[in-house]
Design a protein around this motif. Structure first.
Motif, PDB file in Angstrom:
ATOM      1  N   UNK A   1      27.292  38.371  36.161  1.00 17.22           N
ATOM      2  CA  UNK A   1      28.709  38.172  35.857  1.00 17.22           C
ATOM      3  C   UNK A   1      29.599  38.549  37.042  1.00 17.22           C
ATOM      4  N   UNK A   2      29.076  39.343  37.970  1.00  8.50           N
ATOM      5  CA  UNK A   2      29.844  39.665  39.176  1.00  8.50           C
ATOM      6  C   UNK A   2      30.022  38.415  40.046  1.00  8.50           C
ATOM      7  N   UNK A   3      29.023  37.531  40.057  1.00  8.85           N
ATOM      8  CA  UNK A   3      29.176  36.262  40.772  1.00  8.85           C
ATOM      9  C   UNK A   3      30.307  35.449  40.156  1.00  8.85           C
ATOM     10  N   UNK A   4      30.382  35.463  38.838  1.00  8.39           N
ATOM     11  CA  UNK A   4      31.434  34.720  38.156  1.00  8.39           C
ATOM     12  C   UNK A   4      32.803  35.337  38.434  1.00  8.39           C
ATOM     13  N   UNK A   5      32.855  36.644  38.504  1.00  5.42           N
ATOM     14  CA  UNK A   5      34.118  37.303  38.830  1.00  5.42           C
ATOM     15  C   UNK A   5      34.537  36.981  40.265  1.00  5.42           C
ATOM     16  N   UNK A   6      33.580  36.957  41.194  1.00  6.90           N
ATOM     17  CA  UNK A   6      33.877  36.519  42.558  1.00  6.90           C
ATOM     18  C   UNK A   6      34.415  35.088  42.563  1.00  6.90           C
ATOM     19  N   UNK A   7      33.789  34.214  41.777  1.00  6.81           N
ATOM     20  CA  UNK A   7      34.241  32.828  41.691  1.00  6.81           C
ATOM     21  C   UNK A   7      35.665  32.752  41.122  1.00  6.81           C
ATOM     22  N   UNK A   8      35.927  33.538  40.095  1.00  7.30           N
ATOM     23  CA  UNK A   8      37.250  33.584  39.475  1.00  7.30           C
ATOM     24  C   UNK A   8      38.307  34.001  40.507  1.00  7.30           C
ATOM     25  N   UNK A   9      37.991  35.015  41.294  1.00 11.13           N
ATOM     26  CA  UNK A   9      38.941  35.472  42.314  1.00 11.13           C
ATOM     27  C   UNK A   9      39.167  34.381  43.354  1.00 11.13           C
ATOM     28  N   UNK A  10      38.097  33.718  43.790  1.00  9.63           N
ATOM     29  CA  UNK A  10      38.255  32.622  44.754  1.00  9.63           C
ATOM     30  C   UNK A  10      39.177  31.540  44.201  1.00  9.63           C
ATOM     31  N   UNK A  11      39.000  31.204  42.945  1.00 13.93           N
ATOM     32  CA  UNK A  11      39.759  30.116  42.337  1.00 13.93           C
ATOM     33  C   UNK A  11      41.194  30.507  41.995  1.00 13.93           C
ATOM     34  N   UNK A  12      41.416  31.759  41.606  1.00 15.55           N
ATOM     35  CA  UNK A  12      42.710  32.138  41.040  1.00 15.55           C
ATOM     36  C   UNK A  12      43.502  33.153  41.851  1.00 15.55           C
ATOM     37  N   UNK A  13      43.031  33.527  43.031  1.00 15.70           N
ATOM     38  CA  UNK A  13      43.718  34.573  43.797  1.00 15.70           C
ATOM     39  C   UNK A  13      45.164  34.213  44.108  1.00 15.70           C
ATOM     40  N   UNK A  14      45.439  32.949  44.316  1.00 19.66           N
ATOM     41  CA  UNK A  14      46.817  32.517  44.559  1.00 19.66           C
ATOM     42  C   UNK A  14      47.447  31.902  43.319  1.00 19.66           C
ATOM     43  N   UNK A  15      46.737  31.952  42.213  1.00 15.56           N
ATOM     44  CA  UNK A  15      47.239  31.406  40.957  1.00 15.56           C
ATOM     45  C   UNK A  15      47.570  32.512  39.975  1.00 15.56           C
ATOM     46  N   UNK A  16      46.785  32.583  38.901  1.00 10.92           N
ATOM     47  CA  UNK A  16      47.049  33.546  37.832  1.00 10.92           C
ATOM     48  C   UNK A  16      47.011  34.990  38.320  1.00 10.92           C
ATOM     49  N   UNK A  17      46.129  35.282  39.275  1.00 17.03           N
ATOM     50  CA  UNK A  17      46.051  36.658  39.785  1.00 17.03           C
ATOM     51  C   UNK A  17      47.339  37.020  40.522  1.00 17.03           C
ATOM     52  N   UNK A  18      47.854  36.111  41.316  1.00 18.01           N
ATOM     53  CA  UNK A  18      49.070  36.384  42.085  1.00 18.01           C
ATOM     54  C   UNK A  18      50.250  36.714  41.184  1.00 18.01           C
ATOM     55  N   UNK A  19      50.320  36.064  40.042  1.00 16.90           N
ATOM     56  CA  UNK A  19      51.441  36.280  39.133  1.00 16.90           C
ATOM     57  C   UNK A  19      51.352  37.549  38.316  1.00 16.90           C
ATOM     58  N   UNK A  20      50.166  38.126  38.222  1.00 20.80           N
ATOM     59  CA  UNK A  20      49.943  39.325  37.408  1.00 20.80           C
ATOM     60  C   UNK A  20      49.012  40.290  38.141  1.00 20.80           C
ATOM     61  N   UNK A  21      49.171  40.414  39.432  1.00 22.34           N
ATOM     62  CA  UNK A  21      48.194  41.105  40.288  1.00 22.34           C
ATOM     63  C   UNK A  21      47.795  42.485  39.778  1.00 22.34           C
ATOM     64  N   UNK A  22      48.737  43.352  39.487  1.00 27.29           N
ATOM     65  CA  UNK A  22      48.411  44.720  39.079  1.00 27.29           C
ATOM     66  C   UNK A  22      47.538  44.776  37.833  1.00 27.29           C
TER      67      UNK A  22
END
Length: 133
Positions: free
Chosen positions: A35-56
């Protein structure tokens, strides 16, 4: 109005569940090394998307998920400091051999620096650190 309270060990399960809910579409929210691979994939895909809007919140939730995964796979317990004003960022997991890991800090680095801070690599070396491989 609301009051922010320090992170407590009891919070880790509910915050990790938030990540599970987020990852449910990927079919891998199961607290495994894979699941860590999937979390890495999620970060790659969403780092400038959903993560950027709710980073903390999202980095904290991912760190709670990584920490809970480490505890499930290798044992250990959360170390928290209720007096630390940045307690959510500084929570740690203490492994059975005494090694301390900082999963939220690691997730922050992963988002800032990219795959060189892979979560999969971070979790996969724990057995070696503890002398099991």
């Amino acid at each position: 109005m609301f009051t922010v309270r320090p992170f407590r060990k009891e919070d880790s399960a509910s915050v990790a569940a938030l990540v599970c809910k987020t990852l449910v579409t990927s079919n891998v929210p199961d607290y495994t090394l894979e699941s860590m691979k999937e979390l890495d994939r999620f970060i790659n895909a969403e780092n400038n998307g959903i993560i950027a809007g709710n980073r903390g919140l999202i980095i904290f939730a991912m760190g709670a998920y990584v920490g809970k995964t480490v505890i499930k796979l290798d044992g250990g317990d959360w170390i928290t400091d209720d007096h630390d004003p940045e307690g959510e960022l500084n929570i740690k997991v203490k492994l059975p051999d005494g090694t301390e890991m900082a999963p939220v800090q690691k997730c922050l680095k992963r988002c800032k620096l990219g795959m060189e801070e892979s979560l999969y690599s971070y979790v996969s070396v724990i057995p070696m650190i503890m002398g099991r491989q």
